[in-house]
Write an enzyme that holds these catalytic residues in place. Sequence first.
Site, short mmCIF file in Angstrom:
data_model
loop_
_atom_site.label_atom_id
_atom_site.label_comp_id
_atom_site.label_asym_id
_atom_site.label_seq_id
_atom_site.Cartn_x
_atom_site.Cartn_y
_atom_site.Cartn_z
N ASP A 97 -8.18 11.39 1.18
CA ASP A 97 -6.82 11.61 0.68
C ASP A 97 -5.89 12.19 1.73
OD1 ASP A 97 -7.78 10.80 -1.75
OD2 ASP A 97 -7.20 12.62 -2.83
N HIS A 148 -1.01 7.48 -2.99
CA HIS A 148 -1.21 8.90 -3.28
C HIS A 148 0.14 9.63 -3.35
CE1 HIS A 148 -3.85 12.23 -3.89
NE2 HIS A 148 -3.62 12.85 -2.75
N HIS A 152 3.21 14.01 -2.02
CA HIS A 152 2.09 14.79 -2.57
C HIS A 152 2.55 15.90 -3.52
CE1 HIS A 152 -1.81 16.89 -2.65
NE2 HIS A 152 -2.33 15.76 -2.18
N HIS A 242 -10.78 14.59 2.80
CA HIS A 242 -9.38 14.53 3.21
C HIS A 242 -9.28 14.27 4.71
CE1 HIS A 242 -9.42 16.82 -0.53
NE2 HIS A 242 -8.17 16.42 -0.73
#
Length: 276
Positions: A97, A148, A152, A242
């Site tokens: 991510d 995503h 964020h 991540h």
Amino acid sequence: MQKDQLLTRRRMLLAGAAVLGAAGAAGAVLAGGDEGTAPPTAAPGPQARRAPKSSAFRLQPLTGDGPPRAAPRGLKVRTEPILRISGRGRHMMLTFDDGPSPEYTPHILDTLAKYDVRAMFFLCGECVVQNRELVARMAEEGHVVGNHTWTHPLLTSLKRGEIRDEMVSTSDAIEDTYGERPQWFRAPYGAWNRAAFQLGAAMGMEPMAWTLDTTDWTTPGTSTIVDRVESGAAPGVVVLSHDAGGDRSQTVRAIREWLPHLLDSGYHLTVPRRRV
């Protein structure tokens, strides 16, 4: 777009992006090709975590001279995200991510390439437009790219229109670089709401969560990340790591240890089928 045309476009993007540089998920999901269905399994522990300060990068409209974008094929609206992959055998899926990041993503891609493994990358739009060459590389090397959001944010704190802007802008940026609109969406912090499920389905994106959080976002130490993955490995598990959003040097070092361990243990790392 035909397959050969898409590959040609990806190669052109990969070559051209290097010059442009920075200017420029309830139930189980089928993955691989020989798998059936499985009941949903709850992810262990809380998925949401405290949001950082909002990004200073503002949403910007993306314009172009190409043909109008084709409307995505709407999907059934889910009420929970997909948490694991289905099927027989020792299959797992790796997801990353918050990227791409020029500091950490290339090292992760290098490790995946070394072991001929494909993964999913859930990208933030503001990182996509600053690192198009990395997104093009993901496409060229067979990885699956997901949405995503742009900055964020914590979606549960936004209005429906704001959530839509975050999702649409990111899908547009990914299509402009990757050659295809994303078919998967992951809510930041694992914080889902009804609007996210509805909007994602309308945009042709399935909601993907995870089964195993490596906790790399807390920078707990390389050995802790390795232990977390190796002890949590099991058929159907979706691993969350991540490649941006902070210091990910521990993640880079850890994957070099736990990835060959998973392969030596007989696991097959897979990605979802692409819908046509």
